[in-house]
Design an enzyme around this catalytic site. Structure first.
Site, PDB file in Angstrom:
ATOM      1  N   PRO A 315      -8.379  -4.580  -6.700  1.00  0.00           N
ATOM      2  CA  PRO A 315      -6.908  -4.729  -6.855  1.00  0.00           C
ATOM      3  C   PRO A 315      -5.802  -4.010  -7.739  1.00  0.00           C
ATOM      4  O   PRO A 315      -5.859  -3.903  -9.196  1.00  0.00           O
ATOM      5  CB  PRO A 315      -5.639  -5.628  -6.901  1.00  0.00           C
ATOM      6  CG  PRO A 315      -6.924  -6.746  -7.769  1.00  0.00           C
ATOM      7  CD  PRO A 315      -8.077  -5.418  -7.614  1.00  0.00           C
ATOM      8  N   GLY A 316      -4.796  -2.795  -7.971  1.00  0.00           N
ATOM      9  CA  GLY A 316      -3.590  -2.129  -8.436  1.00  0.00           C
ATOM     10  C   GLY A 316      -2.870  -2.270  -8.236  1.00  0.00           C
ATOM     11  O   GLY A 316      -1.673  -3.384  -8.942  1.00  0.00           O
ATOM     12  N   CYS A 389      15.447  19.999  -9.450  1.00  0.00           N
ATOM     13  CA  CYS A 389      15.774  21.110  -7.884  1.00  0.00           C
ATOM     14  C   CYS A 389      14.457  21.176  -7.137  1.00  0.00           C
ATOM     15  O   CYS A 389      13.482  22.401  -7.388  1.00  0.00           O
ATOM     16  CB  CYS A 389      15.454  22.636  -9.009  1.00  0.00           C
ATOM     17  SG  CYS A 389      16.703  22.441 -10.098  1.00  0.00           S
TER      18      CYS A 389
HETATM   19  N1  PLP Z   1     -10.286   1.565  -6.431  1.00  0.00           N
HETATM   20  C1  PLP Z   1     -10.795   2.610  -6.690  1.00  0.00           C
HETATM   21  C2  PLP Z   1     -11.639   3.482  -6.419  1.00  0.00           C
HETATM   22  C3  PLP Z   1      -9.746   3.031  -6.108  1.00  0.00           C
HETATM   23  O1  PLP Z   1      -9.584   4.895  -6.261  1.00  0.00           O
HETATM   24  C4  PLP Z   1      -7.813   2.940  -6.004  1.00  0.00           C
HETATM   25  C5  PLP Z   1      -6.878   3.821  -6.324  1.00  0.00           C
HETATM   26  O2  PLP Z   1      -7.248   4.328  -5.247  1.00  0.00           O
HETATM   27  C6  PLP Z   1      -8.149   1.172  -6.537  1.00  0.00           C
HETATM   28  C7  PLP Z   1      -9.052   0.697  -6.833  1.00  0.00           C
HETATM   29  C8  PLP Z   1      -6.407   0.929  -6.749  1.00  0.00           C
HETATM   30  O3  PLP Z   1      -6.034   0.294  -5.021  1.00  0.00           O
HETATM   31  P1  PLP Z   1      -4.781   0.121  -4.985  1.00  0.00           P
HETATM   32  O4  PLP Z   1      -3.426   0.085  -5.603  1.00  0.00           O
HETATM   33  O5  PLP Z   1      -4.239   0.646  -3.979  1.00  0.00           O
HETATM   34  O6  PLP Z   1      -5.598  -1.894  -4.616  1.00  0.00           O
END
Ligand code: PLP
Length: 468
Positions: A315-316, A389
């Site tokens: 998760p990010g 712009c």
């Molecule tokens: N893992 C991979 C390989 C990704 O490409 C990404 C996002 O592009 C993530 C994890 C994290 O995704 P998220 O921030 O939507 O959880």
């Protein structure tokens, strides 16, 4: 206030009972208003933050990041333990990475996923154990691979046959055995914006199953590499578990086939867990997500009669997204009325697509609130725009704000912790804002803002004189 019939508002946007309210799912848990109505983040009055650090400013609530990191760690640990295995949760640094954030999330039990040498260096500078870092990317350079292998990176997620050979050469030269995963494309299209869905067949990430089988066979031939599992990421801002379940079921088919060639300890199902950007978004609670996804993988393994591997997730956005609030100052306002009579108020702020490219890139929706005060004036439909712009320089496409929103007001845009500052640019020579961490009434700069001199110094035709 416009009647709905005249309104340019989309169907999903409801006129709020109170255009000063802070929708719970969209703001950090500690966000509040003080007795005078001004916004307080992490115990810090926003006006005080602006006095110290200026605008635009990304305010990141440390406690919120830590809480969400812990929640993900614990939810997946619990869910996997119930089925007799364990989990690894990697924070996807691409969402937003700084040494402070890398420390917070690792202190809460997460690992870190990076996808360039730049991100790797930030994680290393933060003191993250290299064994707890995974390295992604569809075009890692030889020097990036060598750096990663030489510091003892935990895993490299390989994305092509070419890369397998490059990692093997680097590992052999350095005299180590590198653990690798193979990224596959499961063909599942998650319910999200097209550009964000990464498991279509016709896109750059991952390998089709047939190619992945060949890749794994090759990795198993190479003594400098150790195959530890498959990786699949189906997209971003995904609500519900159907996409994850379907993708996992397809990947398990390949995983089972590959077990004929040896043990496979890990399966990485990527990230993509959605968050609330507006009050109508309703993300699945983390505990439920973890229980249902892990349950589905466990059931799939049981049906196939194969051991349940360790499960990894990345998760990010779900860790940092709602922890971030961008604060701007309103510069101008302008009512635009169409021939139909429908109108909206354009509210221009002192940033825009350079600090938040998501509306322009993905058509992403955000929300906003006046941060410096509350107002009882009836709400008006507004579009918050930046100073660039481009007519597509939109920060918040549709929102209701008190109709007296005016130049000099501070405006806060919540849920901007992920993929805003990390995607920031210097378009129109606008310096990138500072990032300030807040926690329990204190604040500190974790990424300094750029000055105009920082930008001008890159132009070889300009000489900057000290103190000028
Ligand atoms: N893992 C991979 C390989 C990704 O490409 C990404 C996002 O592009 C993530 C994890 C994290 O995704 P998220 O921030 O939507 O959880």
């Amino acid at each position: 206030m416009l009647s709905p019939a005249d309104s340019l508002a989309p169907d999903w946007l409801v006129v709020p009972d109170d255009a000063n309210s802070l929708a719970q799912a969209v703001w950090p848990a500690a966000a509040d208003r003080d007795a005078g109505g001004a916004l307080v983040l992490g115990g810090m009055p926003v006006a005080e933050l602006v006095r110290q650090y200026g605008t635009p400013l990304l305010v990141l609530d440390e406690d919120e990041v830590r809480e969400r990191a812990r929640a993900f760690h614990d939810a997946f640990a619990r869910a996997t333990a119930e089925h007799g295995t364990s989990s690894r949760v990697y924070y996807a640094g691409k969402a937003f990475l700084s040494t402070a954030v890398a420390r917070w999330v690792t202190e809460e039990g997460l690992n870190v996923d990076v996808c360039t040498c730049g991100e790797l260096e930030v994680a290393l500078a933060a003191g993250v154990d290299p064994a707890r870092i995974g390295f992604h990317g569809n075009n890692k350079s030889v020097s990036e691979i060598e750096r990663a292998v030489s510091v003892g990176i935990g895993t490299i997620i390989v994305d092509s046959a070419v890369e397998i050979e490059r990692v093997a050469v680097a590992a052999a030269r350095i005299g180590t055995v590198q653990r690798v995963l193979v990224r596959v494309n499961s063909g599942v299209h998650a319910e999200t914006h097209d550009f964000l869905a990464t498991a279509h067949e016709d896109q750059k990430f991952g390998m089709p199953f047939g190619d992945a089988e060949i890749a794994v066979a090759r990795i198993r031939e190479l003594p400098a590499l150790e195959f530890v599992g498959l990786h699949c990421h189906i997209g971003s801002q995904i609500f519900g578990v159907a996409g994850f379940r379907e993708s996992a079921s397809r990947v398990l088919e390949l995983h089972e086939k590959l077990l004929a060639g040896g043990e496979i300890p890990l399966l990485n199902l990527g990230g993509g867990f959605g968050i609330a950007y507006t009050s109508v978004d309703d993300p699945t609670p983390i505990g439920q997500l973890a229980a249902e996804i892990v349950g589905a993988v466990a059931a799939g393994c049981a049906e196939r009669g194969i051991p349940l591997p360790i499960l990894a997730f990345e998760p990010g956005r779900a860790i940092v997204g709602t922890a971030g609030v961008t604060v701007y100052e309103v510069g101008t306002t302008k009512a635009v009325t169409l021939d139909s009579g429908a109108s909206r108020l354009y509210v221009s702020v002192d940033g825009g697509m350079s600090d938040n490219a998501r509306p322009a890139l993905y058509g992403a929706q955000f929300s906003a609130r006046i941060a410096s005060r509350t107002s009882d004036v009836p709400s008006a439909l507004v579009r918050v725009v930046g100073k660039h712009c481009e007519s597509g320089d939109i920060v918040v496409d549709h929102e209701y704000l008190p109709g007296d929103v005016a130049p000099g007001d501070l405006l806060a845009v919540p849920a901007t912790g992920a993929y805003c500052m990390s995607l920031a640019s210097n378009y129109n020579h606008v310096p990138r804002p500072a990032v300030v961490a807040v926690t329990r009434g204190s604040s500190r700069v974790i990424v300094r803002g750029e000055s105009l001199d920082d930008l001008l110094a890159r132009d070889t035709g300009i000489s900057i004189t000290e103190g000028a």
